[in-house]
Structures are given as C-alpha cells and as structure tokens.
Design an enzyme around this catalytic site. Structure first.
Site, PDB file in Angstrom:
ATOM      1  N   ASP A   1       0.860  -0.998  -0.133  1.00  0.00           N
ATOM      2  CA  ASP A   1      -0.170   0.062  -0.038  1.00  0.00           C
ATOM      3  C   ASP A   1       0.872   1.236  -0.073  1.00  0.00           C
ATOM      4  OD1 ASP A   1      -2.518   1.390   0.343  1.00  0.00           O
ATOM      5  OD2 ASP A   1      -1.562   1.828   2.605  1.00  0.00           O
TER       6      ASP A   1
ATOM      7  N   ASP B   1      -0.229   5.142   0.804  1.00  0.00           N
ATOM      8  CA  ASP B   1      -0.570   6.197   2.015  1.00  0.00           C
ATOM      9  C   ASP B   1      -0.539   5.323   3.147  1.00  0.00           C
ATOM     10  OD1 ASP B   1      -1.568   8.797   0.542  1.00  0.00           O
ATOM     11  OD2 ASP B   1      -1.928   6.702  -0.652  1.00  0.00           O
TER      12      ASP B   1
ATOM     13  N   ASP C   1      -1.650  -0.803   6.175  1.00  0.00           N
ATOM     14  CA  ASP C   1      -1.665  -0.268   7.119  1.00  0.00           C
ATOM     15  C   ASP C   1      -3.171  -0.185   7.577  1.00  0.00           C
ATOM     16  OD1 ASP C   1      -2.389   3.302   6.940  1.00  0.00           O
ATOM     17  OD2 ASP C   1      -2.454   1.780   5.142  1.00  0.00           O
TER      18      ASP C   1
END
Length: 224
Positions: free
Chosen positions: A7, A9, A169
């Site tokens: 991922d 961001d 995240d």
C-alpha cells in the site's frame, strides 16, 4: 516469482500533511476555515479524500453527500498541485524494498489513491522506478478491499498471486489480502498503528529493517 505488494499512504509514506492541506482548501472555500489538523486527523487523511470531506462536514454539523461529491474534484486538484510539500517516506522503507528486490522478490504498489496521483507522488519522492507495477483506485473498475487490484499488481509483475504478501496499514489492506487468500503484514508506525494488532494480520511490522525477514518467514526465500 514471489512478490511483495505495498500500500502507499500510511504504509510506504506519511502523506497526511499534504492530504489535510488539500481538504482544508475545500473547507476554506466553503467559508469554514481550516477544519482538519494533522495532529488530530492524520488517520482520517489516510482513509482518502472523501473520508476527509465527510469527517470535516460531519464535525461542522453540515454533512451532505452532494457537497462531498462537489468538492472531491476540488480536493484532488489542490492535492495534485502540492502533492509532496509535507509527505515523506518512512525510515528504512526503500532500503527494505531494495533488499527484497536484490533477494529476487517482485515489488509493486496497490493503492486506493488514484493512479495518476500515486504515480505523481512516487516521482516527486524520487522512488517511482523502484516499483515494477502500480495499480491505483481507478486502474480497474473495482478497488481494495476487492482482491482484483492486488491480483492485477502481481500479474503485472509476472508473479504468482498465490505467492505474495500485502504490506499495508488498515482494515482495507487486511481484508484485501484475506479476500485474495494471501498473508498480510500491517505496519504499526503509521497514524493508526495502535489498531493494527486487533485486525489479526499474519504479521505486524514495527520497523522496516525487519521486513525482509518477515517476508521470508511468510513466503519462504524468493528462489525457493
């Protein structure tokens, strides 16, 4: 080929400062001043533009889906105009990426940021060439947590979708990996890090220096 998909961001980079700045452009245009702050809303920012607009309008008692839709393109334009003023890569992230590549793993990015903006950010941060594939929110008709973007990222790398792991995240990343039937590694140093253990990923990552070892444990050596 075994692959490690990231991922963007909140995983590779903290982009919350620039995202919140773009959202506040919208709120100022509405006449409300700066509504979001990095200290309070970094986690909100990393959930995307619509989430920031929704959170801010809800906080003002003015939530209106039509207003969110109206200002989302404004937010994207503002963000694209100042995409890397405050954003930075997490310590050790690119060292870990290069170590994985040297070991023989394919490395790509699967993000819910629009593809053009993700590409622009990675170029601005000087790391676009490190990743062999990039799939964004609008690359396919569906986005994470649908597993198709993850699988497409692996396909573009020439890898095996059954021999990959997703580093992320959020619950979105956890659910994407689960839907694809592959292990997830969730980082704990992002704004929502304290919540990652409750998502029960196959591994938690507290420091990028340990990522190659964690990947080896989950997938086995790249050449095996």
């Amino acid at each position: 080929m075994k692959t490690v998909i990231f991922d963007l961001d909140g995983t590779l980079a903290d982009t919350s400062g620039d995202l919140i700045a773009a959202a506040n452009v919208c709120f100022r245009d509405m006449g409300h001043g700066d509504v979001l702050t990095v200290s309070r809303d970094a986690g909100v920012a990393l959930r995307g533009g619509r989430r920031m607009l929704t959170e801010g309008l809800t906080r003002l008692g003015l939530m209106d889906e039509a207003v969110v839709s109206q200002y989302y393109p404004v937010l994207l334009e503002a963000y694209g105009g100042a995409i890397a003023e405050h954003s930075y890569l997490y310590d050790g992230a690119m060292d870990a990426v290069e170590t994985l590549k040297s070991a023989g793993y394919g490395v790509g990015i699967c993000t819910n940021k629009p593809e053009a903006l993700a590409d622009q950010l990675l170029i601005a941060l000087g790391v676009r060439d490190a990743f062999g594939a990039l799939v964004g929110a609008d690359t396919l008709p569906v986005r994470k947590p649908d597993p198709a973007p993850l699988i497409e990222t692996v396909r573009r790398l020439g890898g095996d979708p059954a021999a990959t792991t997703l580093v992320g995240d959020s619950d979105t990343d956890r659910n994407t990996a689960k839907a694809a039937g592959v292990p997830s590694i969730l980082v704990t140093f992002g704004p929502s890090g304290e919540d990652m253990a409750a998502l029960a990923p196959e591994a938690l990552l507290h420091d990028y220096a340990r990522l190659p070892q964690v990947v080896d444990l989950l997938l086995g050596p790249a050449g095996a």
